[in-house]
Design an enzyme around this catalytic site. Structure first.
Site, PDB file in Angstrom:
ATOM      1  N   HIS A   1      48.638  37.245  30.054  1.00 42.48           N
ATOM      2  CA  HIS A   1      48.714  38.252  31.105  1.00 42.48           C
ATOM      3  C   HIS A   1      49.856  39.244  30.907  1.00 42.48           C
ATOM      4  O   HIS A   1      49.661  40.446  30.966  1.00 42.48           O
ATOM      5  CB  HIS A   1      48.853  37.535  32.451  1.00 42.48           C
ATOM      6  CG  HIS A   1      48.672  38.409  33.641  1.00 42.48           C
ATOM      7  ND1 HIS A   1      47.525  39.151  33.864  1.00 42.48           N
ATOM      8  CD2 HIS A   1      49.491  38.659  34.705  1.00 42.48           C
ATOM      9  CE1 HIS A   1      47.646  39.814  35.006  1.00 42.48           C
ATOM     10  NE2 HIS A   1      48.831  39.540  35.528  1.00 42.48           N
ATOM     11  N   PHE A   2      51.064  38.732  30.711  1.00 40.03           N
ATOM     12  CA  PHE A   2      52.237  39.595  30.567  1.00 40.03           C
ATOM     13  C   PHE A   2      52.465  39.886  29.086  1.00 40.03           C
ATOM     14  O   PHE A   2      53.397  39.383  28.461  1.00 40.03           O
ATOM     15  CB  PHE A   2      53.456  38.947  31.220  1.00 40.03           C
ATOM     16  CG  PHE A   2      53.421  38.977  32.713  1.00 40.03           C
ATOM     17  CD1 PHE A   2      53.739  40.128  33.417  1.00 40.03           C
ATOM     18  CD2 PHE A   2      53.039  37.851  33.436  1.00 40.03           C
ATOM     19  CE1 PHE A   2      53.695  40.170  34.806  1.00 40.03           C
ATOM     20  CE2 PHE A   2      52.997  37.878  34.821  1.00 40.03           C
ATOM     21  CZ  PHE A   2      53.325  39.039  35.508  1.00 40.03           C
TER      22      PHE A   2
END
Length: 289
Positions: A264-265
């Site tokens: 995600h990041f």
């Protein structure tokens, strides 16, 4: 160029933002996701500041921005987009690029589709504008959208901003988790631990349902205005998987597309590579305008 730190009262709320670079150079506005803040852009800001003017605000209830009582403030994506656009207006920023990540996508796509002449470029990193991008992760959200009082769905969703849930968001499907600083979720916990913040997060989980009906409007914006877009996506993200990135190809003609084998990041594990792509993209595309 050093980063400076500011607060400005916007629609009655103290909004914190990071700023760096020469204001005469092209502006990039960095819009953070859940459950983080402008802190997620700390390294990217430093990398870009010599060549661009960079602004990264915190939404109300996030980071160092004020958290108004939930009884007195609408914690909605519509309201967040209004506050961000008003901040830019009050700072005299008329033309800008947007970096859209997670929650930053529905905030930023509202701004872009309603102010197409203000947009120089769009950079999308794990943010959604297509229903293809809402897979299994979103099942408890859909249960909450169906019944705002669904206690089981609310209990499941609350685990996402508990310490273990935060760590999972930063580390899930990351090839080498040793490169992800634990400071990330410790910083997030600072604002998530404020009284009433858990209710604010649930309110926004529920309000996310208002974004999905706008997807066709945003897709029409892509087709009509042909914005220059760079996609830099963690393809193994369980929250917004790579199939959601692929969907942009249906409507975006001026698209540069890059997937990375991470979660995600993506900036945490592929920050150098993504930063270089962004700098190159902005130098080429903003120079044309």
């Amino acid at each position: 160029m050093k980063t400076s730190y500011h607060t400005k009262k916007i629609n009655g709320v103290e909004i914190f933002y990071r700023e760096a670079g020469d204001k005469q150079k092209p502006t990039l506005v960095l819009l953070h996701g859940y459950p983080t803040s402008s802190h997620m852009f700390r390294n990217l800001i430093n990398y870009l500041a010599d060549d661009f003017h960079v602004i990264a605000p915190d939404y109300p209830g996030y980071g160092r921005s004020e958290q108004p009582p939930i009884a007195d403030f609408d914690y909605t994506f519509e309201n967040f987009s209004t506050i961000v656009k008003t901040l830019l207006d009050e700072l005299g920023i008329k033309k800008f690029s947007l970096y859209l990540m997670d929650y930053g996508a529905p905030v930023g796509f509202r701004i872009a589709s309603r102010n197409p002449d203000s947009i120089e470029t769009l950079i999308v990193q794990n943010g959604c504008a297509y229903e293809e991008g809402l897979e299994t992760f979103w099942d408890p959200f859909r249960a909450l959208w169906k019944d705002r009082n669904d206690k089981e769905a609310a209990a499941t969703l609350s685990t996402f901003h508990a310490p273990d849930g935060l760590k999972w968001q930063y580390t899930h499907n990351v090839p080498d988790t040793s490169v992800v600083s634990p400071d990330n979720w410790e910083v997030d916990l600072r604002h998530l631990g404020r009284p009433e913040n858990g209710d604010i997060q649930l309110a926004l989980f529920y309000d996310y349902r208002t974004n999905v009906p706008l997807y066709p409007e945003w897709q029409e914006y892509f087709r009509k205005y042909n914005p220059e877009m760079l996609i830099v996506y963690g393809k193994d993200d369980y929250i917004f998987p790579g199939v959601g990135a692929e969907a942009f190809k249906k409507d975006v003609k001026n698209l540069e597309f890059h997937l990375f084998p991470t979660g995600h990041f993506a900036l945490e594990s592929f920050g150098d590579e993504i930063s270089e792509l962004i700098k190159d993209f902005l130098k080429r595309k903003t120079a044309k305008n």
